[in-house]
Design a protein around this motif. Structure first.
Motif, short mmCIF file in Angstrom:
data_model
loop_
_atom_site.label_atom_id
_atom_site.label_comp_id
_atom_site.label_asym_id
_atom_site.label_seq_id
_atom_site.Cartn_x
_atom_site.Cartn_y
_atom_site.Cartn_z
N SER A 112 0.79 -0.88 0.09
CA SER A 112 0.28 -0.10 0.28
C SER A 112 0.78 1.03 -0.28
O SER A 112 0.39 2.25 -0.14
CB SER A 112 -1.06 0.56 1.14
N GLY A 113 2.02 1.10 0.00
CA GLY A 113 3.12 2.24 -0.31
C GLY A 113 3.55 2.63 1.28
O GLY A 113 3.39 4.27 1.53
N LYS A 114 3.29 1.82 2.36
CA LYS A 114 3.48 2.33 3.81
C LYS A 114 5.06 1.81 4.10
O LYS A 114 5.52 0.88 4.27
CB LYS A 114 2.14 1.53 4.53
N ILE A 115 5.92 3.07 3.59
CA ILE A 115 6.98 2.55 4.52
C ILE A 115 7.58 3.06 5.44
O ILE A 115 7.06 3.68 6.52
CB ILE A 115 7.75 4.09 3.86
N THR A 116 8.47 1.62 6.28
CA THR A 116 8.50 1.88 7.93
C THR A 116 10.44 1.91 7.97
O THR A 116 11.62 1.29 7.19
CB THR A 116 7.95 0.19 8.31
N ALA A 117 10.56 2.72 9.24
CA ALA A 117 12.08 3.19 9.06
C ALA A 117 12.84 2.62 9.73
O ALA A 117 12.10 1.93 11.41
CB ALA A 117 12.38 4.75 9.80
N ILE A 118 13.92 1.47 9.41
CA ILE A 118 15.03 0.26 9.99
C ILE A 118 15.81 0.97 11.15
O ILE A 118 16.13 0.75 12.53
CB ILE A 118 14.76 -0.78 9.55
N SER A 119 16.66 1.50 10.03
CA SER A 119 17.90 1.29 11.04
C SER A 119 18.39 2.85 10.21
O SER A 119 17.84 3.16 8.41
CB SER A 119 18.48 0.53 11.07
N ASP A 120 19.04 3.77 11.03
CA ASP A 120 20.40 4.82 10.07
C ASP A 120 21.12 4.32 8.59
O ASP A 120 20.88 3.17 8.41
CB ASP A 120 21.36 5.17 10.87
#
Length: 387
Positions: free
Chosen positions: A155-163
């Motif tokens: 759905s285009g949902k981005i999740t930030a994981i690490s630097d």
């Protein structure tokens, strides 16, 4: 004896039927009764036989190959129209009606770049041209070039994981669009504002702002924006280490020559871009600031100017005056990056005024004095509205 013989024959008969590979098909079905695709787009149909272990080869066919073709369940749009895709095994068949629309010429995203904090999420949206049905839009494929930094769902949902950095790619057929994502453990405050007027900043940091936050981009491009060094008063310095935002990208490093003075400026030719600066000095909130980073081990003063001519203003950093301007302040001289933020109100009080109709104007000028060998090293130069 006859009883035992009957039992043995029964077992053999059971085994023969149990091992018979020719389990007959009782039916066949497709996972989709309809399918919508653009020209050159592809989609997959899955055929299921009943029983599931029935023996037989599935044959695929299209009622109109000039509109849509099929091979092993993969349907490809050829031209605008409709076609029936049929899966057949034995005397059984199943059909899906395929509608082919005009070829997609472009995909655009509502954000071309994002800056996200670790563990945060943000959803981006894609627009297809020409406009497509929801059924076709659902075929959009989302991928991340660096899932260890940022992931994306269907759905285009981005999740930030690490630097780090990652490109989020939205694709349909051969048409793609990219959102450049930068993930921070802690986002620098100077990248959390709005209305950025970029003068000198590395591409990764600029991308992390998001295109919607960039009011104007004055970075040198050799076409409309230039860095001028006057009369060869500087030579090129060596960039060592990382820039202000910790990226492996160069910054402005200049070394004063022997002509007795020094000067460099970022100059903009395009009037329509310069006109956007009027909002900076028209603002009454007091939230606009000039931001830059500087590093030095010398004791000399440095001069910085916004604007040009009678409507410009100068501030000096150091302990000695330059051009009859007393120092605004100083900074730590330890060879490390020091962040400088000066309210635009300070420059306005000194005469800075941006108007419309400006042409071929210096937006940011610098002097490092006249002592040969003195270095001028600056990075992350922009005007922005603080959060």
């Amino acid at each position: 004896m006859k009883k035992h013989l009957f039992i043995v024959l029964s077992i053999i008969t059971f085994l023969i039927y149990a091992c018979d590979p020719d389990v007959k098909v009782a039916n066949i079905s497709l996972d989709k009764s309809t399918l919508a695709l653009p020209v050159n787009g592809t989609g997959k149909l899955i055929a299921t036989t009943l029983p599931s272990d029935a023996y037989g080869t599935i044959t695929w066919s299209s009622s109109n190959p000039s509109v849509a073709t099929v091979a092993n369940g993969i349907v490809t749009g050829v031209s605008v129209g409709t076609a029936q895709i049929m899966a057949t095994v034995g005397s059984y068949s199943a059909t899906s009606v395929v509608t082919i629309s005009a070829a997609i010429t472009s995909v655009t995203l509502n954000n071309s770049s994002l800056s996200l904090k670790v563990d945060s999420t943000q959803t981006i949206t894609a627009t297809l041209l020409p406009a497509q049905s929801a059924a076709i839009a659902s075929n959009l494929i989302w991928t991340s070039t660096n899932p260890s930094v940022a992931t994306v769902n269907n759905s285009g949902k981005i999740t930030a994981i690490s630097d780090g950095t990652a490109n989020i790619v939205a694709s349909i057929g051969t048409v793609t669009a990219i959102c450049a994502v930068t993930v921070y453990t802690t986002i620098p405050i100077s990248l959390m504002g709005s209305n950025y007027y970029l003068i000198n900043i590395d591409a990764s940091s600029a991308n992390s702002l998001g295109s919607a936050k960039i009011a104007a981009d004055y970075r040198p491009d050799g076409v409309n924006n230039y860095l001028y060094i006057w009369s060869n008063t500087y030579s090129t310095g060596t960039c060592t280490g990382t820039n202000f935002y910790g990226n492996a990208a160069n910054w402005l490093s200049l070394v004063v020559g022997s002509v007795g003075w020094s000067g460099a400026a970022y100059n903009v030719f395009q009037g329509t871009q310069l006109d956007k600066l009027k909002a900076v000095t028209d603002d009454t909130t007091g939230k606009y600031y000039l931001h830059f980073a500087i590093k030095s081990s010398s004791t000399n003063s440095y001069e910085f100017q916004l604007g040009y001519g009678a409507s410009s203003a100068i501030i000096v950093l150091g302990t000695n005056s330059m051009d009859n301007v007393t120092p605004y302040g100083n900074f730590t001289r330890n060879g490390q990056w020091q962040e400088i933020e000066i309210p635009i109100s300070v420059f306005k009080a000194k005469g800075l005024s941006y108007t419309t109709g400006m042409a071929n104007t210096n937006v940011f000028a610098m002097l490092a004095g006249g002592t040969s060998g003195t270095k001028l090293e600056v990075d992350a130069v922009f005007i922005y509205k603080k959060p």
